[in-house]
Design a protein around this motif. Structure first.
Motif, PDB file in Angstrom:
ATOM      1  N   THR A 189      -0.874  -1.622  -2.917  1.00  0.00           N
ATOM      2  CA  THR A 189       0.239  -2.458  -3.375  1.00  0.00           C
ATOM      3  C   THR A 189       1.161  -1.616  -4.238  1.00  0.00           C
ATOM      4  OG1 THR A 189      -0.995  -4.540  -3.309  1.00  0.00           O
ATOM      5  CG2 THR A 189       0.894  -4.448  -4.785  1.00  0.00           C
ATOM      6  N   SER A 225      12.036  -4.763  -1.574  1.00  0.00           N
ATOM      7  CA  SER A 225      11.848  -4.954  -0.136  1.00  0.00           C
ATOM      8  C   SER A 225      11.144  -3.749   0.459  1.00  0.00           C
ATOM      9  CB  SER A 225      13.189  -5.185   0.570  1.00  0.00           C
ATOM     10  OG  SER A 225      14.049  -4.068   0.384  1.00  0.00           O
ATOM     11  N   GLY A 226      10.675  -3.908   1.699  1.00  0.00           N
ATOM     12  CA  GLY A 226      10.033  -2.817   2.416  1.00  0.00           C
ATOM     13  C   GLY A 226      10.592  -2.732   3.827  1.00  0.00           C
ATOM     14  N   VAL A 236       2.563  -5.220   6.571  1.00  0.00           N
ATOM     15  CA  VAL A 236       3.336  -5.139   5.329  1.00  0.00           C
ATOM     16  C   VAL A 236       3.677  -6.548   4.855  1.00  0.00           C
ATOM     17  CG1 VAL A 236       5.430  -4.239   4.224  1.00  0.00           C
ATOM     18  CG2 VAL A 236       4.318  -2.928   6.044  1.00  0.00           C
ATOM     19  N   THR A 237       3.462  -6.821   3.570  1.00  0.00           N
ATOM     20  CA  THR A 237       3.795  -8.124   3.001  1.00  0.00           C
ATOM     21  C   THR A 237       4.542  -7.953   1.685  1.00  0.00           C
ATOM     22  OG1 THR A 237       1.621  -8.243   1.929  1.00  0.00           O
ATOM     23  CG2 THR A 237       1.847  -9.340   4.068  1.00  0.00           C
ATOM     24  N   TYR A 238       5.370  -8.951   1.393  1.00  0.00           N
ATOM     25  CA  TYR A 238       6.137  -8.995   0.142  1.00  0.00           C
ATOM     26  C   TYR A 238       5.585 -10.111  -0.732  1.00  0.00           C
ATOM     27  CZ  TYR A 238       9.826 -10.789  -2.917  1.00  0.00           C
ATOM     28  OH  TYR A 238      10.516 -11.275  -3.989  1.00  0.00           O
ATOM     29  N   SER A 292       6.403  -7.086  -5.443  1.00  0.00           N
ATOM     30  CA  SER A 292       5.574  -6.020  -4.897  1.00  0.00           C
ATOM     31  C   SER A 292       5.589  -6.032  -3.379  1.00  0.00           C
ATOM     32  CB  SER A 292       4.136  -6.152  -5.400  1.00  0.00           C
ATOM     33  OG  SER A 292       3.538  -7.332  -4.911  1.00  0.00           O
ATOM     34  N   ILE A 293       5.269  -4.885  -2.817  1.00  0.00           N
ATOM     35  CA  ILE A 293       5.065  -4.697  -1.387  1.00  0.00           C
ATOM     36  C   ILE A 293       3.629  -4.203  -1.187  1.00  0.00           C
ATOM     37  CG2 ILE A 293       5.687  -3.335   0.643  1.00  0.00           C
ATOM     38  CD1 ILE A 293       7.800  -5.373   0.019  1.00  0.00           C
ATOM     39  N   VAL A 317       9.862   1.628   0.253  1.00  0.00           N
ATOM     40  CA  VAL A 317       9.922   0.522  -0.703  1.00  0.00           C
ATOM     41  C   VAL A 317      11.201   0.675  -1.500  1.00  0.00           C
ATOM     42  CG1 VAL A 317       8.796  -0.608  -2.652  1.00  0.00           C
ATOM     43  CG2 VAL A 317       7.403   0.365  -0.807  1.00  0.00           C
TER      44      VAL A 317
END
Length: 215
Positions: free
Chosen positions: A15, A27-28, A54-56, A66-67, A83
């Motif tokens: 993370t 963002s990612g 990948v999650t936000y 966080s990403i 990121v």
């Protein structure tokens, strides 16, 4: 970490928290070998919080956004996840509000590395770190690349389709005799635009990304 340095990732899931004295939008972007997203679905942010591996997560203003990257679930054609961060307040720069990215083991919480980009000024958006694959091993690299044209500059650099804000036009002259009212045209299915208003809309396939925030 210092700009350009890298560290191997000791965990499959990591993370990246990005904190600053002001609220940030984090963002990612999932990038293929050509350095571009495959489609707008690879842009992970608050209105599209999940993609392949990948999650936000929003911190709600009281904690960092966080990403999280699950390297075991990232598609094989994706070589890196960048990121990014930009101040939530429109037009605000990073002058005096340098962000810090902290990379952690997503399951155990142990800190892997941290990075604060130095010497920021007029930048309104920033690629903070990247998680990348090299010879079968995943690593994290400190980047700190700034953009003076906000999140739109980052998004277009990496191949996201961005809707430009509409330009104001002059009002047409008022006719002497108003014409009879006409029924509005029927909306065209799938032609609606989207924007980044938080909590109001969701990014959908085949739609352009608008970076214009509503009131």
């Amino acid at each position: 970490m210092t700009p350009g340095s890298n560290v191997p990732l000791p965990a499959t899931r990591v993370t990246v928290d990005v904190a600053a004295p002001v609220r940030l939008d984090v963002s990612g972007l999932l990038l293929a070998a050509d350095g571009k997203v495959r489609s707008d679905d690879d842009f992970i942010f608050y209105n599209q919080p999940a993609g392949p591996g990948v999650t936000y997560r929003s911190g709600g203003g009281s904690a960092p956004d966080s990403i999280t990257v699950d390297t075991g679930a990232v598609p094989p054609e994706i070589e890196k996840i960048v990121v990014t961060a930009s101040p939530d307040a429109a037009g605000q720069t990073f002058q005096g509000i340098e962000p810090t990215a902290t990379i952690r083991d997503a399951d155990g919480g142990a800190v892997v590395a941290s990075f604060t980009p130095p010497g920021l000024g007029a930048e309104t958006a920033l690629v903070v770190v990247e998680i990348y694959r090299r010879n079968g091993q995943w690593k994290a690299r400190a980047v700190g690349q700034g953009y003076a044209n906000g999140l739109a500059g980052i998004a277009t650099d990496f191949g996201v389709t961005v809707e430009e804000p509409a330009q104001p036009v002059s009002a047409p002259p008022v006719p002497r005799t108003p014409p009879a009212p006409q029924a509005p045209p029927a909306p065209t299915p799938g032609a609606g635009k989207i924007n980044l208003d938080k909590g109001r809309v969701s990014l959908q396939k085949n739609q352009t990304v608008s970076l214009v925030k509503g009131g």
